[in-house]
Design a protein around this motif. Structure first.
Motif, short mmCIF file in Angstrom:
data_model
loop_
_atom_site.label_atom_id
_atom_site.label_comp_id
_atom_site.label_asym_id
_atom_site.label_seq_id
_atom_site.Cartn_x
_atom_site.Cartn_y
_atom_site.Cartn_z
N ARG A 40 33.70 35.10 41.74
CA ARG A 40 32.70 35.86 40.99
C ARG A 40 31.63 36.32 41.96
O ARG A 40 31.33 35.65 42.95
N GLU A 46 23.92 39.98 35.93
CA GLU A 46 25.07 39.22 35.47
C GLU A 46 25.99 38.93 36.65
O GLU A 46 25.81 39.49 37.74
N THR A 47 26.97 38.07 36.42
CA THR A 47 27.97 37.87 37.46
C THR A 47 29.24 38.60 37.03
O THR A 47 29.59 38.60 35.85
N THR A 48 29.90 39.25 38.01
CA THR A 48 31.16 39.91 37.69
C THR A 48 32.30 39.10 38.28
O THR A 48 32.23 38.64 39.41
N THR A 49 33.32 38.91 37.47
CA THR A 49 34.48 38.17 37.94
C THR A 49 35.45 39.14 38.58
O THR A 49 35.80 40.16 37.99
N VAL A 50 35.86 38.83 39.81
CA VAL A 50 36.73 39.73 40.55
C VAL A 50 38.15 39.15 40.64
O VAL A 50 39.13 39.88 40.52
N GLN A 259 43.84 44.09 38.65
CA GLN A 259 42.52 43.66 38.19
C GLN A 259 42.27 42.17 38.39
O GLN A 259 41.87 41.45 37.48
#
Ligand SMILES: Nc1ncnc2c1ncn2[C@@H]1O[C@H](COP(=O)(O)OP(=O)(O)OP(=O)(O)O)[C@@H](O)[C@H]1O
Ligand SMILES: [Mg+2]
Lengths: 322, 342
Positions: A40, A46-50, A259
């Motif tokens: 992340r 916010e945190t983005t999950t990669v 993704q």
């Protein structure tokens, strides 16, 4: 030609061992085993999950390809293996990364760093901008050799560099060693970078879309040279690519990423013969451009692309060269 | 021809032209400013005849272009004439005063390089952190005031209120050092006199630091700015992927490419120090060329004025030439005759 230096300071486990041993045991320790890798990025709000739990393996001497569209998370996986991602303050990395049987995530930053350039190394996309412009190729080789052998003499390093440059079909290694990157062509720099990545006989070579900045014929040529080099040095490869044609030719095993998830994995022959996941099928169906080497544009985000992972059964014979 | 040799020849030719231009200019200017040099030199009590004799000896009644001819003819023999102020050959005077100025400027240049570059490297390596911010504040302070202001401040702080350093001069009168190079820092060592060396160091510390401060700030800021840009380059990422320690990446792989664009400006800073040295010398009563220069200008001592200006111009040009050669040597693109030529 056996290298006089095979090992950095911290490697815990045995390397690839001899080729027959690796084949017979079959169950030998993987060069790389990633389990449930999550990533992340902490943003301002916010945190983005990669990465949503990536698992993959690279057996000794195996060539594994990681295929997926732009932004799917290929480069971050490579950077996580090298331990570079973990240095970013905003990156939250979870999961296990085992390298030659050793859990890297338990290492100190310093111990992990010592593996880089020695037991694992990386080839970058754009060769000319990835080599330092103010040092000669020879000086850069010397620096790299000193990672494994801090006391190595310049002359010894020069001889070793010339030898490995010859292995990538550079006919005048001494002239190249005296040159600066701007004096060489892109294709020449690409070979230099491949040779440099192999200079310390790493167990794992990560190639992140090598040569996509170059024109197709040169790219094709250098990939052949890389193939030959890793074969003769028995190096495991994690090959990141946009180009399905190249993957088919180069890789023993393929992981398809979409993704931040692996959607399909298996021996490359099986995957190309029988793509099972909707995303893989879409990739294959979209006619790949012959020239650009780019991945076909699969623009629709279909719900089917998020279907669970397809795993092909292991190939009947152990992996080897083709 | 080797590109560096060609550069050298071209720059040397340019420098010669500049020197000729400067000599004509200063020759004419020195003669049109009002006041009779002979009268000033001889004082109010001299007779009209004495003045006329001196004017004759100096060729002052001839047309300017003929005077210039005499000057060039003398110069070709290495003769800059006699100073009316000291009654000695101008070359002797310059040989006495120039080393003090050069010593001061060199000391300041060493400080600029020796402190400015490492501070810039540290700042870039820890960019965004507390070390970086402290260095940036100090560097900004350094560039925000001219050297004569720093000279006054440093003198007040560290020679007057806290008498750590001597307030003026080059060396205490207790020491007698035979001049060899004219550089006291060198001569005291040659004389095997560590006490005198220490004394010379304590004398030069404040003026050199005052002279260097803006250069230090400039060097640190430039180095930081260039390195921060370099840090985004793929070859730094590659160096990281090869496991080089951050220290080495900062000090070598990121620093070296960043140094080249800074060098031209650092070279100009160095040349500017030659000019700034005049005021710093005046404040610290440093017995260099500036005191001599001011004295001879006030007396309209023609030979001495022209000699001083020429020597300073020549020093400036030589300094620039050396910096250009250094840049050519450090920059492979110039050294190998590719890319942007100097
Ligand atoms: N330092 C970072 N901070 C925030 N987000 C990042 C960072 N690095 C990568 N990402 C994000 O992670 C995702 C995956 O990036 P990555 O570079 O791994 O893609 P990729 O598969 O290599 O793509 P490409 O084929 O274009 O190279 C992207 O959405 C990217 O925006
Ligand atoms: Mg990428």
């Amino acid at each position: 030609m056996t290298p006089d230096v095979t090992d950095g300071a911290v490697t815990g486990m045995a390397g690839t061992g001899d080729r027959n041993g690796a084949r017979e045991t079959g169950k030998s320790i993987d060069t790389l085993a990633i389990r449930d890798l999550r990533l992340r990025f902490r943003g301002y709000t916010e945190t983005t999950t990669v990465l949503h739990g990536i698992s993959m393996r690279v057996a000794p001497e195996q060539r594994v390809a990681l295929v997926g569209e732009s932004g799917s998370g290929k480069t971050v996986i490579a950077r996580a293996i090298l331990g570079l991602l973990q240095l970013l303050p905003g990156a939250i990395v979870n999961g296990d990364i085992d390298f030659e049987g050793q859990d890297l995530t338990g290492l100190t930053t310093r111990a992990w760093r010592r593996l880089r350039g020695v037991r694992m190394s990386m080839i970058f996309q754009d060769p000319t901008s990835s080599l330092n412009p103010v040092f000669t190729i020879g000086e850069q080789f010397h620096e790299v050799h000193r990672r494994a052998d801090p006391a190595i003499r310049r002359s010894v390093s020069g001889d070793r560099a010339a030898a490995i440059l010859e292995e990538v079909s550079i006919t005048e290694p001494d002239r190249v060693l005296e040159s600066y990157p701007f004096q060489l062509s892109g294709g020449m720099n690409q070979r230099v970078m491949i040779a440099m990545a192999m200079a310390n006989e790493p167990a794992l070579l990560i190639a992140d879309e090598p040569g996509t900045a170059l024109d197709v014929t040169v790219q094709d040529q250098t990939l052949r040279l890389m193939r030959r080099l890793v074969d003769s040095h028995r190096t495991s490869v994690l090959f990141i690519s946009h180009n399905l044609g190249v993957v088919r030719e180069f890789a023993d095993r393929v992981y398809v990423i979409y993704q931040g998830r692996i959607v399909e994995e298996g021996p490359s022959a099986a995957i190309f013969r029988d793509p099972r996941h909707a995303y893989t099928q879409a990739l294959m169906a979209a006619a790949p451009r012959i020239t650009g080497g780019g991945i076909p544009d699969v623009s629709e985000d279909e719900p089917a692309f998020l279907a669970p992972r397809e795993v092909h059964p292991p190939e009947p014979t152990p992996t080897g060269d083709g | 021809m080797h590109p560096v040799l060609r550069l050298l020849l071209r720059r040397a030719g340019m420098s010669a032209l500049v020197l000729i231009g400067v000599s004509v200019l200063i020759f004419v200017i020195a003669r049109v400013i009002p006041g009779d040099p002979a009268r000033i030199a001889l004082g109010p009590n001299a007779t009209v005849e004495q003045v006329a004799n001196l004017r004759d000896a100096l060729h002052l009644d001839q047309p300017v272009w003929r005077q210039y001819g005499h000057f060039i003819a003398d110069l070709a023999r290495g003769d800059l004439g006699v100073s009316l102020y000291t009654n000695r050959p101008v070359t002797t005077d310059i040989a006495q005063f120039l080393p003090a100025t050069l010593e001061l400027v060199f000391a300041a240049a060493i400080l600029m390089i020796g402190l400015g570059l490492p501070l810039g490297i540290l700042s870039a390596r820890y960019r965004g952190g507390i070390i970086d911010n402290s260095i940036r504040v100090v560097a900004l302070l350094g560039v925000s005031a001219p050297s004569f202001v720093w000279a006054v401040i440093l003198m007040l702080l560290f020679a007057f209120f806290l008498p750590i350093f001597p307030i003026a001069g080059r060396l205490s009168t207790d020491f007698l050092i035979e001049p060899v190079t004219g550089f006291l820092l060198v001569d005291t060592l040659l004389a095997g006199n560590p006490a005198a060396f220490g004394n010379a160091v304590s004398h030069i510390a404040l003026p050199a630091f005052a002279l260097a401060l803006s250069g230090i700030g400039q060097a640190a800021r430039l180095t930081r700015a260039n390195m921060v840009e370099t840090y985004d380059r793929p070859y730094i990422e590659m160096a990281r992927s090869y496991g080089f320690p951050e220290r080495r990446i900062a000090g070598r792989f990121a620093f070296r490419p960043s140094l080249i664009p800074s060098l031209t400006i650092l070279g100009l800073d160095f040349a500017a120090m030659l000019g700034n040295a005049f005021l710093v010398e005046a404040i610290f009563a440093w017995p260099g060329l500036s005191r001599y220069g001011v004295a001879v200008i006030l007396r309209k001592d023609l030979n001495a004025i022209i000699g001083t200006v020429l020597i300073i111009s020549a020093t400036f040009l030589i300094a620039n030439l050396i910096v250009d050669l250094l840049i050519a040597w450090l920059n492979p693109r110039i050294r190998h005759g590719r890319g942007t030529g100097g």
